[in-house]
Design an enzyme around this catalytic site. Structure first.
Site, PDB file in Angstrom:
ATOM      1  N   GLY A  11       0.789  -1.222   0.000  1.00  0.00           N
ATOM      2  CA  GLY A  11       0.000   0.000   0.000  1.00  0.00           C
ATOM      3  C   GLY A  11       0.823   1.274   0.000  1.00  0.00           C
ATOM      4  O   GLY A  11       0.264   2.373  -0.068  1.00  0.00           O
ATOM      5  N   ASP A  12       2.136   1.146   0.058  1.00  0.00           N
ATOM      6  CA  ASP A  12       3.007   2.316   0.101  1.00  0.00           C
ATOM      7  C   ASP A  12       3.170   2.891  -1.307  1.00  0.00           C
ATOM      8  O   ASP A  12       3.632   2.207  -2.231  1.00  0.00           O
ATOM      9  CB  ASP A  12       4.374   1.920   0.670  1.00  0.00           C
ATOM     10  CG  ASP A  12       5.286   3.105   0.866  1.00  0.00           C
ATOM     11  OD1 ASP A  12       5.311   3.664   1.968  1.00  0.00           O
ATOM     12  OD2 ASP A  12       5.977   3.486  -0.108  1.00  0.00           O
TER      13      ASP A  12
END
Length: 212
Positions: free
Chosen positions: A161-162
């Site tokens: 999710g980064d």
């Protein structure tokens, strides 16, 4: 009391990790261009480390460090007791948003009443640590994964999710599904993620971009 199993790689595994990642030609070039990275070691203060992580969410490194310094100046050692005894207005005055004030107070309450046993998180597998932290308000999966990486020094964490990691993957491995790339880095995906961050920083600083 019995001994705890600590789920972290020995320091010697840092060299093993770099050697393993170097089997990927693109990552080998990334490593060569960015040099050695510091070895991560588990923190001796997981509670304080999570509080600092929350304080720095969505802030620059400089701003986060400034808020943390003011928090330490106001409270002294960061413990559940010192945080819970400090009025919310005082926490807000050091630079925490009201949302972060509520989060750090909730973390302190969870630590004090034993809902989260910070002293024993290092004995849990990665997903069990995430499961312990996610119920806390203001703690999402990204924060839990950063805690695994930088507080517990877990060797095989990749935060899909980064945004910066996704951008690095898209630049270096265009057209290749991210899971196909990251799977080849296991069980050392933490170091791979750190190299992607380092390479992103190098490119932003004006270095020649590497492309797949």
């Amino acid at each position: 009391m019995g001994s705890m199993t600590v789920f972290t790689a020995p320091l010697s595994h840092h060299a093993d990790a770099a050697a393993h990642l170097s089997h990927d030609p693109t990552m080998r070039e990334v490593i060569a261009r960015n040099g050695d990275l510091p070895v991560l070691t588990p923190t001796s203060d997981p509670f304080g480390t999570l509080i600092r992580s929350v304080g720095g969410q969505q802030l620059s490194v400089k701003a986060a460090a400034s808020i943390h310094a003011r928090l330490l100046e106001r409270l002294g050692p960061l413990t559940p007791g010192t945080l819970l005894r400090t009025p919310g207005e005082d926490l807000r005055a050091v630079g925490l948003s009201w949302a972060k004030v509520r989060t750090v107070q909730a973390i302190a309450e969870a630590a004090q009443d034993g809902t989260v046993d910070f002293a024993h998180l290092a004995a849990l597998p990665d997903e069990a640590v995430v499961d312990e932290l996610l119920p806390l308000p203001g703690i999402g999966r990204w924060t839990a994964e950063m805690f695994l990486m930088f507080a517990l020094a877990r060797p095989d964490v990749f935060s899909s999710g980064d945004l910066a990691l996704r951008q690095g993957l898209a630049r270096l491995y265009p057209g290749v599904p991210a899971p196909d790339v990251t799977a080849r880095w296991a069980p050392y995906r933490t170091l791979a993620a750190r190299y992607l961050w380092a390479d992103n920083h190098r490119v932003r600083a004006g270095g020649a971009p590497l492309t797949g």
